[in-house]
Scaffold this motif. Structure first.
Motif, PDB file in Angstrom:
ATOM      1  N   VAL A 142       0.846  -1.192   0.000  1.00 41.68           N
ATOM      2  CA  VAL A 142       0.000   0.000   0.000  1.00 41.68           C
ATOM      3  C   VAL A 142       0.875   1.234   0.000  1.00 41.68           C
ATOM      4  O   VAL A 142       1.976   1.236   0.565  1.00 41.68           O
ATOM      5  CB  VAL A 142      -0.956   0.042   1.213  1.00 41.68           C
ATOM      6  CG1 VAL A 142      -1.972  -1.084   1.139  1.00 41.68           C
ATOM      7  CG2 VAL A 142      -0.183   0.000   2.531  1.00 41.68           C
ATOM      8  N   ILE A 143       0.385   2.282  -0.653  1.00 40.90           N
ATOM      9  CA  ILE A 143       1.003   3.605  -0.627  1.00 40.90           C
ATOM     10  C   ILE A 143       0.062   4.489   0.176  1.00 40.90           C
ATOM     11  O   ILE A 143      -1.108   4.658  -0.191  1.00 40.90           O
ATOM     12  CB  ILE A 143       1.195   4.159  -2.046  1.00 40.90           C
ATOM     13  CG1 ILE A 143       2.114   3.239  -2.857  1.00 40.90           C
ATOM     14  CG2 ILE A 143       1.750   5.570  -2.004  1.00 40.90           C
ATOM     15  CD1 ILE A 143       2.153   3.555  -4.343  1.00 40.90           C
ATOM     16  N   ILE A 144       0.553   5.039   1.283  1.00 45.50           N
ATOM     17  CA  ILE A 144      -0.315   5.768   2.208  1.00 45.50           C
ATOM     18  C   ILE A 144      -0.053   7.262   2.105  1.00 45.50           C
ATOM     19  O   ILE A 144       1.068   7.731   2.286  1.00 45.50           O
ATOM     20  CB  ILE A 144      -0.095   5.301   3.660  1.00 45.50           C
ATOM     21  CG1 ILE A 144      -0.291   3.791   3.778  1.00 45.50           C
ATOM     22  CG2 ILE A 144      -1.034   6.038   4.604  1.00 45.50           C
ATOM     23  CD1 ILE A 144      -0.024   3.243   5.174  1.00 45.50           C
TER      24      ILE A 144
ATOM     25  N   GLY B  22      -0.038  -7.725   6.847  1.00 42.02           N
ATOM     26  CA  GLY B  22       0.960  -8.383   6.009  1.00 42.02           C
ATOM     27  C   GLY B  22       1.311  -7.644   4.742  1.00 42.02           C
ATOM     28  O   GLY B  22       1.866  -8.244   3.808  1.00 42.02           O
ATOM     29  N   LYS B  23       1.060  -6.329   4.704  1.00 39.43           N
ATOM     30  CA  LYS B  23       1.352  -5.543   3.502  1.00 39.43           C
ATOM     31  C   LYS B  23       2.673  -4.802   3.652  1.00 39.43           C
ATOM     32  O   LYS B  23       3.022  -4.319   4.736  1.00 39.43           O
ATOM     33  CB  LYS B  23       0.243  -4.523   3.227  1.00 39.43           C
ATOM     34  CG  LYS B  23      -1.172  -5.088   3.261  1.00 39.43           C
ATOM     35  CD  LYS B  23      -1.377  -6.237   2.292  1.00 39.43           C
ATOM     36  CE  LYS B  23      -2.821  -6.759   2.365  1.00 39.43           C
ATOM     37  NZ  LYS B  23      -3.001  -7.981   1.555  1.00 39.43           N
ATOM     38  N   HIS B  24       3.407  -4.686   2.554  1.00 45.81           N
ATOM     39  CA  HIS B  24       4.529  -3.767   2.496  1.00 45.81           C
ATOM     40  C   HIS B  24       3.970  -2.344   2.438  1.00 45.81           C
ATOM     41  O   HIS B  24       2.902  -2.121   1.849  1.00 45.81           O
ATOM     42  CB  HIS B  24       5.391  -4.033   1.266  1.00 45.81           C
ATOM     43  CG  HIS B  24       5.908  -5.437   1.184  1.00 45.81           C
ATOM     44  ND1 HIS B  24       6.834  -5.939   2.058  1.00 45.81           N
ATOM     45  CD2 HIS B  24       5.609  -6.450   0.324  1.00 45.81           C
ATOM     46  CE1 HIS B  24       7.108  -7.200   1.736  1.00 45.81           C
ATOM     47  NE2 HIS B  24       6.375  -7.529   0.696  1.00 45.81           N
ATOM     48  N   VAL B  25       4.686  -1.382   3.028  1.00 45.43           N
ATOM     49  CA  VAL B  25       4.131  -0.038   3.189  1.00 45.43           C
ATOM     50  C   VAL B  25       5.112   1.030   2.706  1.00 45.43           C
ATOM     51  O   VAL B  25       6.289   1.020   3.070  1.00 45.43           O
ATOM     52  CB  VAL B  25       3.772   0.238   4.661  1.00 45.43           C
ATOM     53  CG1 VAL B  25       3.323   1.687   4.849  1.00 45.43           C
ATOM     54  CG2 VAL B  25       2.685  -0.719   5.138  1.00 45.43           C
ATOM     55  N   LEU B  26       4.597   1.946   1.895  1.00 44.29           N
ATOM     56  CA  LEU B  26       5.282   3.193   1.576  1.00 44.29           C
ATOM     57  C   LEU B  26       4.385   4.309   2.084  1.00 44.29           C
ATOM     58  O   LEU B  26       3.291   4.524   1.549  1.00 44.29           O
ATOM     59  CB  LEU B  26       5.502   3.335   0.063  1.00 44.29           C
ATOM     60  CG  LEU B  26       6.211   4.614  -0.394  1.00 44.29           C
ATOM     61  CD1 LEU B  26       7.645   4.650   0.104  1.00 44.29           C
ATOM     62  CD2 LEU B  26       6.174   4.748  -1.915  1.00 44.29           C
ATOM     63  N   SER B  27       4.808   5.000   3.157  1.00 45.03           N
ATOM     64  CA  SER B  27       3.971   6.045   3.752  1.00 45.03           C
ATOM     65  C   SER B  27       4.583   7.409   3.495  1.00 45.03           C
ATOM     66  O   SER B  27       5.803   7.583   3.575  1.00 45.03           O
ATOM     67  CB  SER B  27       3.807   5.814   5.257  1.00 45.03           C
ATOM     68  OG  SER B  27       5.057   5.848   5.927  1.00 45.03           O
TER      69      SER B  27
ATOM     70  N   GLU C  66      10.854   7.994  -8.507  1.00 44.46           N
ATOM     71  CA  GLU C  66      12.097   7.353  -8.063  1.00 44.46           C
ATOM     72  C   GLU C  66      11.875   6.592  -6.761  1.00 44.46           C
ATOM     73  O   GLU C  66      12.322   5.455  -6.605  1.00 44.46           O
ATOM     74  CB  GLU C  66      13.201   8.402  -7.875  1.00 44.46           C
ATOM     75  CG  GLU C  66      13.634   9.093  -9.148  1.00 44.46           C
ATOM     76  CD  GLU C  66      14.409   8.182 -10.086  1.00 44.46           C
ATOM     77  OE1 GLU C  66      14.907   7.127  -9.634  1.00 44.46           O
ATOM     78  OE2 GLU C  66      14.518   8.528 -11.280  1.00 44.46           O
ATOM     79  N   GLU C  67      11.189   7.219  -5.812  1.00 43.94           N
ATOM     80  CA  GLU C  67      11.001   6.565  -4.518  1.00 43.94           C
ATOM     81  C   GLU C  67      10.037   5.380  -4.621  1.00 43.94           C
ATOM     82  O   GLU C  67      10.246   4.342  -3.975  1.00 43.94           O
ATOM     83  CB  GLU C  67      10.497   7.574  -3.479  1.00 43.94           C
ATOM     84  CG  GLU C  67       9.077   8.041  -3.694  1.00 43.94           C
ATOM     85  CD  GLU C  67       8.675   9.214  -2.840  1.00 43.94           C
ATOM     86  OE1 GLU C  67       9.526   9.699  -2.041  1.00 43.94           O
ATOM     87  OE2 GLU C  67       7.521   9.690  -2.957  1.00 43.94           O
ATOM     88  N   ILE C  68       8.995   5.511  -5.446  1.00 40.93           N
ATOM     89  CA  ILE C  68       8.055   4.397  -5.602  1.00 40.93           C
ATOM     90  C   ILE C  68       8.724   3.249  -6.342  1.00 40.93           C
ATOM     91  O   ILE C  68       8.555   2.074  -5.967  1.00 40.93           O
ATOM     92  CB  ILE C  68       6.778   4.864  -6.340  1.00 40.93           C
ATOM     93  CG1 ILE C  68       5.996   5.856  -5.478  1.00 40.93           C
ATOM     94  CG2 ILE C  68       5.889   3.670  -6.688  1.00 40.93           C
ATOM     95  CD1 ILE C  68       4.771   6.437  -6.159  1.00 40.93           C
TER      96      ILE C  68
END
Length: 377
Positions: free
Chosen positions: A86-88, A106-111, A322-324
């Motif tokens: 998820v992207i928060i 159980g999700k990978h997270v980009l906040s 770039e970050e995503i």
């Protein structure tokens, strides 16, 4: 990436629409497919889904999730096995709890930055991740797009290569104008912020992230003052600080969102001065959005007068993509050499700087004491 598992965007505000969706489009097959979006309101979630379908040229819009119905709420989205990340992009005070909820599912997270509204809550959040979720192989990164900009990284590489000699001092000046009609001001959670610093925290961490990325030594001490110059930007809109990197060098940081007009200051940007030259970093939006680095090196040759050699590095502004992209590569097991994008502990140091600037009132603050070197538990 495989189309069998995908990602979801949590939050349907301005940045999700103007930055995250276009970044996914730029990445194309290098990004996980967008399978769902969530917002507290059905309308905003549906609007984002329709925008994503048009922008990403999807045959069907991503699934819409929102509060008010157990079949379509956030828990229902996080229960899906075909969504691995998820992207928060939610309000600052809400994000930490949603980061933990997503990790627990159980999700990978980009906040989105900042990592937390204050240092204390950030420390607890990182400790929980390090002790509970990191050992399970789950990846959590903080989306700080300024540190991901290629030009900013190029500036850091130039300094480490000795192109300006040893850093001896620096300055960072960021001047912004926000009025009551600004799309950024009109977000309800910004209009009446329930977190320290207002725009200084929300936007100021970008500036500190650039310094953190380009400077060769960590900032260790700060003495500064904060003020409020426009009542509608409460609680503060301006910080001036003198900063030290232990015994290595020192500099000044000026941050304001209280500029009297919309015209940008010509002093806006970063200047890093060394024993053998200097380097500037700034960005512009016209005629195209770019970050620009100008490196001036002093060349000394025996028997010849000193001369200056100028090198210009320019890259399109593209830090969000770039970050995503780096986030998805990390999920795929690719270990990238060089810059450690999205490290929550480094992002917390950005918050610590702003917090120190808000509370210093002229007293010297030890930035190292604010954030321990490790937060393993």
């Amino acid at each position: 990436m495989s189309t069998s598992v995908g990602t979801a965007i949590l939050g349907a505000g301005i940045f999700a629409k103007e930055a995250h969706i276009p970044a996914l489009g730029f990445l194309g097959d290098a990004a996980a497919p967008l399978k769902a979006v969530y917002s507290r309101s059905e309308k905003s979630s549906r609007d984002l889904a329709d925008f994503a379908a048009t922008t990403l040229k999807l045959t069907t819009p991503p699934d819409v999730y929102h509060d008010g119905d157990k079949a379509t709420d956030l828990d229902a989205l996080l229960a899906r096995t075909d969504i691995h990340s998820v992207i928060i992009a939610l309000p600052i005070t809400l994000q930490p709890s949603i980061v933990l909820k997503a990790l627990a599912a159980g999700k990978h997270v980009l906040s989105e930055k900042p990592v937390a509204p204050d240092v204390a809550s950030g420390i607890e959040l990182i400790k929980t991740y390090n002790s509970t979720y990191k050992p399970k192989g789950l990846i959590w990164r903080v989306a700080e797009n300024f540190e991901a900009e290629k030009a900013v990284q190029a500036a850091a590489e130039a300094i480490r290569a000795g192109k300006i000699g040893k850093v001896i001092f620096f300055k960072a000046v960021v001047v912004n104008y926000i009025d009551k009609t600004s799309k950024w001001y009109l977000s309800p959670w910004r209009t009446v912020p329930d977190y320290q610093g207002g725009f200084l925290l929300d936007g100021g961490v970008h500036t500190i992230a650039v310094l953190r990325t380009v400077l060769p030594h960590r900032l260790t001490h700060l003495s500064g003052f904060a003020s409020l110059n426009k009542d509608y930007l409460a609680p503060h809109d301006t910080i001036h600080a003198i900063v030290k990197a232990d015994s290595q060098f020192h500099g000044t940081v000026e941050l304001t969102w209280a500029n009297p007009t919309s015209s940008r200051s010509t002093a806006d940007g970063f200047v890093i001065t060394g024993t053998d030259g200097w380097l500037t970093v700034d960005h512009s939006w016209q005629p195209k959005p770019v970050f620009r680095v100008v490196i001036t090196s002093v060349v000394k040759a025996e028997g010849e007068p000193e001369r200056e050699v100028e090198e210009v590095i320019e890259h399109p502004i593209n830090g969000v993509a770039e970050e995503i992209g780096s986030f998805f590569r990390a999920i795929g097991g690719q270990n990238e050499a060089g810059f450690n994008l999205g490290d929550p502990l480094e992002a917390l140091r950005d918050v610590a700087f702003i917090q120190a600037g808000l509370n210093s009132n002229g007293q010297l603050v030890d930035l190292i004491d604010l954030v321990p070197s490790t937060l393993d538990v």
